[in-house]
Design a protein around this motif. Structure first.
Motif, PDB file in Angstrom:
ATOM      1  N   ASP A 142       0.833  -1.211   0.000  1.00  0.00           N
ATOM      2  CA  ASP A 142       0.000   0.000   0.000  1.00  0.00           C
ATOM      3  C   ASP A 142       0.864   1.257   0.000  1.00  0.00           C
ATOM      4  N   TYR A 143       1.896   1.280   0.860  1.00  0.00           N
ATOM      5  CA  TYR A 143       2.780   2.444   0.932  1.00  0.00           C
ATOM      6  C   TYR A 143       3.548   2.631  -0.377  1.00  0.00           C
ATOM      7  N   GLU A 144       3.961   1.525  -1.004  1.00  0.00           N
ATOM      8  CA  GLU A 144       4.743   1.605  -2.239  1.00  0.00           C
ATOM      9  C   GLU A 144       3.952   2.163  -3.410  1.00  0.00           C
ATOM     10  N   THR A 145       2.625   2.057  -3.372  1.00  0.00           N
ATOM     11  CA  THR A 145       1.786   2.570  -4.458  1.00  0.00           C
ATOM     12  C   THR A 145       0.946   3.776  -4.048  1.00  0.00           C
ATOM     13  N   MET A 146       1.065   4.205  -2.801  1.00  0.00           N
ATOM     14  CA  MET A 146       0.255   5.315  -2.289  1.00  0.00           C
ATOM     15  C   MET A 146       0.632   6.621  -2.989  1.00  0.00           C
ATOM     16  N   PRO A 147      -0.367   7.382  -3.446  1.00  0.00           N
ATOM     17  CA  PRO A 147      -0.058   8.671  -4.073  1.00  0.00           C
ATOM     18  C   PRO A 147       0.535   9.660  -3.067  1.00  0.00           C
ATOM     19  N   GLU A 148       1.287  10.611  -3.583  1.00  0.00           N
ATOM     20  CA  GLU A 148       1.995  11.548  -2.716  1.00  0.00           C
ATOM     21  C   GLU A 148       1.049  12.346  -1.830  1.00  0.00           C
ATOM     22  N   TRP A 149      -0.112  12.762  -2.350  1.00  0.00           N
ATOM     23  CA  TRP A 149      -1.037  13.557  -1.537  1.00  0.00           C
ATOM     24  C   TRP A 149      -1.523  12.774  -0.330  1.00  0.00           C
ATOM     25  N   LYS A 150      -1.691  11.464  -0.502  1.00  0.00           N
ATOM     26  CA  LYS A 150      -2.164  10.628   0.607  1.00  0.00           C
ATOM     27  C   LYS A 150      -1.063  10.437   1.653  1.00  0.00           C
ATOM     28  N   LEU A 151       0.170  10.288   1.196  1.00  0.00           N
ATOM     29  CA  LEU A 151       1.304  10.208   2.120  1.00  0.00           C
ATOM     30  C   LEU A 151       1.426  11.502   2.921  1.00  0.00           C
ATOM     31  N   ASP A 152       1.294  12.652   2.212  1.00  0.00           N
ATOM     32  CA  ASP A 152       1.370  13.947   2.889  1.00  0.00           C
ATOM     33  C   ASP A 152       0.308  14.055   3.977  1.00  0.00           C
ATOM     34  N   ARG A 153      -0.896  13.646   3.661  1.00  0.00           N
ATOM     35  CA  ARG A 153      -2.005  13.729   4.622  1.00  0.00           C
ATOM     36  C   ARG A 153      -1.755  12.816   5.815  1.00  0.00           C
ATOM     37  N   LEU A 154      -1.324  11.602   5.546  1.00  0.00           N
ATOM     38  CA  LEU A 154      -1.069  10.637   6.616  1.00  0.00           C
ATOM     39  C   LEU A 154       0.031  11.135   7.560  1.00  0.00           C
ATOM     40  N   LEU A 155       1.134  11.582   6.992  1.00  0.00           N
ATOM     41  CA  LEU A 155       2.249  12.054   7.819  1.00  0.00           C
ATOM     42  C   LEU A 155       1.859  13.293   8.611  1.00  0.00           C
ATOM     43  N   SER A 156       1.137  14.207   7.994  1.00  0.00           N
ATOM     44  CA  SER A 156       0.764  15.426   8.712  1.00  0.00           C
ATOM     45  C   SER A 156      -0.258  15.142   9.813  1.00  0.00           C
ATOM     46  N   GLU A 157      -1.106  14.126   9.651  1.00  0.00           N
ATOM     47  CA  GLU A 157      -2.057  13.747  10.705  1.00  0.00           C
ATOM     48  C   GLU A 157      -1.334  13.353  11.987  1.00  0.00           C
ATOM     49  N   TYR A 158      -0.159  12.760  11.842  1.00  0.00           N
ATOM     50  CA  TYR A 158       0.610  12.310  12.995  1.00  0.00           C
ATOM     51  C   TYR A 158       1.702  13.298  13.391  1.00  0.00           C
ATOM     52  N   GLY A 159       1.694  14.482  12.780  1.00  0.00           N
ATOM     53  CA  GLY A 159       2.664  15.506  13.121  1.00  0.00           C
ATOM     54  C   GLY A 159       4.077  15.172  12.672  1.00  0.00           C
ATOM     55  N   PRO A 166       7.194  14.907   9.649  1.00  0.00           N
ATOM     56  CA  PRO A 166       7.646  15.787   8.569  1.00  0.00           C
ATOM     57  C   PRO A 166       7.114  15.354   7.210  1.00  0.00           C
ATOM     58  N   VAL A 167       6.759  16.350   6.405  1.00  0.00           N
ATOM     59  CA  VAL A 167       6.207  16.099   5.080  1.00  0.00           C
ATOM     60  C   VAL A 167       7.139  16.755   4.058  1.00  0.00           C
ATOM     61  N   SER A 168       8.414  16.443   4.141  1.00  0.00           N
ATOM     62  CA  SER A 168       9.374  17.035   3.212  1.00  0.00           C
ATOM     63  C   SER A 168      10.091  15.931   2.450  1.00  0.00           C
ATOM     64  N   GLY A 169      10.673  16.309   1.320  1.00  0.00           N
ATOM     65  CA  GLY A 169      11.385  15.350   0.495  1.00  0.00           C
ATOM     66  C   GLY A 169      10.543  14.923  -0.689  1.00  0.00           C
ATOM     67  N   ASP A 170      11.132  14.062  -1.501  1.00  0.00           N
ATOM     68  CA  ASP A 170      10.370  13.581  -2.656  1.00  0.00           C
ATOM     69  C   ASP A 170       9.484  12.407  -2.223  1.00  0.00           C
ATOM     70  N   VAL A 171       8.691  11.930  -3.167  1.00  0.00           N
ATOM     71  CA  VAL A 171       7.702  10.900  -2.817  1.00  0.00           C
ATOM     72  C   VAL A 171       8.368   9.613  -2.321  1.00  0.00           C
ATOM     73  N   GLN A 172       9.540   9.257  -2.878  1.00  0.00           N
ATOM     74  CA  GLN A 172      10.219   8.041  -2.425  1.00  0.00           C
ATOM     75  C   GLN A 172      10.714   8.174  -0.984  1.00  0.00           C
ATOM     76  N   GLN A 173      11.201   9.361  -0.621  1.00  0.00           N
ATOM     77  CA  GLN A 173      11.645   9.595   0.759  1.00  0.00           C
ATOM     78  C   GLN A 173      10.461   9.531   1.719  1.00  0.00           C
ATOM     79  N   LYS A 174       9.329  10.078   1.304  1.00  0.00           N
ATOM     80  CA  LYS A 174       8.124  10.044   2.150  1.00  0.00           C
ATOM     81  C   LYS A 174       7.642   8.618   2.340  1.00  0.00           C
ATOM     82  N   ARG A 175       7.677   7.829   1.272  1.00  0.00           N
ATOM     83  CA  ARG A 175       7.267   6.417   1.375  1.00  0.00           C
ATOM     84  C   ARG A 175       8.167   5.669   2.344  1.00  0.00           C
TER      85      ARG A 175
END
Length: 79
Positions: free
Chosen positions: A40-57, A59-68
């Motif tokens: 799920d994380y490997e195919t999750m779109p960047e906007w969803k990763l951003d939302r998930l990470l920000s919900e838990y406080g 960091p939401v920085s870096g490219d999509v691979q770093q966020k994953r």
């Protein structure tokens, strides 16, 4: 007895009566722990990763691979 004057010092650059309040932002713990698989994380779109990470406080920085990678490290438990 001396009266104690209320401090007008700022916390985090913002003044506020409530010490938990910082510039109108509050930490709110999400109700549920994320239950996504590694696939799920490997195919999750960047906007969803951003939302998930920000919900838990987190960091939401870096490219999509770093966020994953960060999300998988934070939320997946070793088996």
């Amino acid at each position: 007895m001396e009266s104690v004057a209320r401090s007008t010092a700022t916390v985090g650059g913002c003044a506020g009566e409530n010490r938990l309040e910082l510039c109108g932002q509050y930490f709110q713990m999400p109700v549920h722990y994320p239950r996504y698989s590694q696939a799920d994380y490997e195919t999750m779109p960047e906007w969803k990763l951003d939302r998930l990470l920000s919900e838990y406080g987190l960091p939401v920085s870096g490219d999509v691979q770093q966020k994953r990678k960060f999300a998988m490290g934070a939320f997946l438990w070793p088996r």
